[in-house]
Scaffold this active site. Structure first.
Site, PDB file in Angstrom:
ATOM      1  N   PHE A 114       0.876  -1.177   0.000  1.00 20.93           N
ATOM      2  CA  PHE A 114       0.000   0.000   0.000  1.00 20.93           C
ATOM      3  C   PHE A 114       0.903   1.214   0.000  1.00 20.93           C
ATOM      4  O   PHE A 114       1.746   1.353   0.889  1.00 20.93           O
ATOM      5  CB  PHE A 114      -0.855   0.013   1.281  1.00 20.93           C
ATOM      6  N   GLU A 115       0.740   2.076  -0.978  1.00 20.32           N
ATOM      7  CA  GLU A 115       1.339   3.399  -0.826  1.00 20.32           C
ATOM      8  C   GLU A 115       0.604   4.393  -1.696  1.00 20.32           C
ATOM      9  O   GLU A 115       0.150   4.077  -2.790  1.00 20.32           O
ATOM     10  CB  GLU A 115       2.868   3.432  -1.051  1.00 20.32           C
ATOM     11  N   ILE A 116       0.445   5.591  -1.146  1.00 26.04           N
ATOM     12  CA  ILE A 116      -0.153   6.699  -1.885  1.00 26.04           C
ATOM     13  C   ILE A 116       0.914   7.784  -1.858  1.00 26.04           C
ATOM     14  O   ILE A 116       1.312   8.219  -0.779  1.00 26.04           O
ATOM     15  CB  ILE A 116      -1.450   7.205  -1.213  1.00 26.04           C
TER      16      ILE A 116
END
Ligand code: GDP
Ligand code: MN
Length: 346
Positions: free
Chosen positions: A243-245
């Protein structure tokens, strides 16, 4: 359009980049997945979760990457899950291949040692390639040239909570560089020389370290001494990058590019099993303003075996407050308390 197929059959015609069109409230961003054709079912499930909880309100485009062409079945079934534009991109050979300076015999020898230390996937060359691509290549793909923010999604992950605001706009409006949900310790044996190489790099480039860095978080020693000794000074606490934004301009900065090139030359993506998670995390901890790193506590998330499950009526299908599923020791892998201790809530 690198897929070479006629526009308009599987998806709406596009202007060739992700700049939002006139009248759109969207900012310049995409959902992004590196995925294999064989992982179609898992991808459909993850997409379905994210579309249901968030993206159907915003319709951000999806960009899929693969080292081989996507099958027609993959394209049709993924496009059917979303009203948003989907793009299917092949990774250029020169971004995926093992670099010429890697010694094959040394790689084979190294794999044996990693296997003895039970490092997962150590003997899968594609896993090393994937970690290197996610570390230093994905943002160089021509399909992302005009994109500023991305949200990385893997097959089989789950999203549990209704999120009503545009998280990309939140990132932009609040000058956030990076958003995460889970912080974990890593296997020290996968990265024994990563921190020593980082220190060599910093000796050459002390000017790249941000004045509001998270060095104390990177070098925290509250974990058992043997663990710290094996990682040679790095706590191994990292943002879990499935998960990365994030803002692509961080990866495109001179500091990160020089750092990645240093690491790439050192060879640890192959002679060890450096993951993109510790590489991204060390770079963020050193070169980013730590106040530009945000914990998305409100995005309920799971990648086996760990969860971020907020205690909120907006969340369904996960156990509130649970971190790990499976063996008890897994709960001790959570190192978010360290992040909060040194950096605060971001
Ligand atoms: P793990 O999360 O560390 O267990 O690793 P995964 O097997 O989930 O791989 C991480 C991500 O990279 C997933 O999105 C996979 O679909 C993707 N991936 C890994 N290896 C390859 C590969 O050889 N080709 C492609 N196209 N995707 C890959
Ligand atoms: Mn995964």
């Amino acid at each position: 359009d690198s897929t070479g197929e006629p526009e308009g059959i599987l998806r709406p015609a596009t202007s060739g980049n992700y700049a939002p069109g006139p009248g759109s409230d969207r900012i310049n961003a995409t959902l992004l997945a590196l995925v294999r054709n064989e992982e179609l079912e898992g991808m459909l499930q993850a997409m379905g979760d994210l579309e249901r909880t968030w993206n159907h309100k915003f319709n951000y485009p999806w960009t899929f990457f693969n080292d081989v062409p996507f099958s027609d079945e993959f394209k049709q079934k993924t496009q059917a899950v979303t009203k948003a534009e989907c793009r299917y991109e092949v990774i250029p050979e020169e971004h995926w291949a093992m670099p010429s300076w890697i010694n094959k015999d040394l790689y084979e020898e190294s794999v044996k040692i990693l296997k003895e230390q039970e490092i997962q996937y150590a003997d899968m060359i594609s896993y090393h390639q994937m970690c290197r691509w996610n570390s230093g290549m994905f943002y160089k793909h021509p399909a992302l040239a005009d994109t500023q923010f991305y949200w990385r999604v893997e097959p089989k992950v789950h999203f549990f909570c209704d999120v009503d605001y545009d998280v990309f706009r939140y990132m932009q409006d609040n000058n956030k560089t990076y958003g995460f949900t889970i912080n974990l310790y890593d296997a020290p044996a996968s990265i024994p020389t990563l921190w020593p190489e980082t220190q060599k790099f910093l000796a050459q480039h002390p000017e790249y370290v941000h004045k509001n860095n998270a060095m104390d978080w990177l070098t925290d020693k509250t974990r058992r001494p043997a663990h710290n000794a094996k990682a040679n000074g790095y706590s191994t606490c990292h943002f879990w990058t499935n998960f990365e934004i994030a803002d692509l301009s961080f990866w495109r900065s001179k500091a990160y590019e020089d750092y990645f090139n240093h690491l790439d030359r050192a060879g640890g993506f192959f002679y060890e099993r450096w993951g993109d998670a510790p590489v991204h995390s060390i770079a963020l901890g050193l070169f980013a303003d730590s106040s530009s790193i945000h914990w998305f506590r409100d995005i309920g998330y799971q990648h086996i075996p760990f969860f971020n499950c907020p205690n909120s009526p907006k969340c369904h299908g996960c156990v509130k407050g649970r971190f790990a599923e499976g063996a008890d020791w897994l709960n001790q892998e959570d190192c978010r308390p360290n992040w909060f201790k040194y950096v605060g809530m971001g």
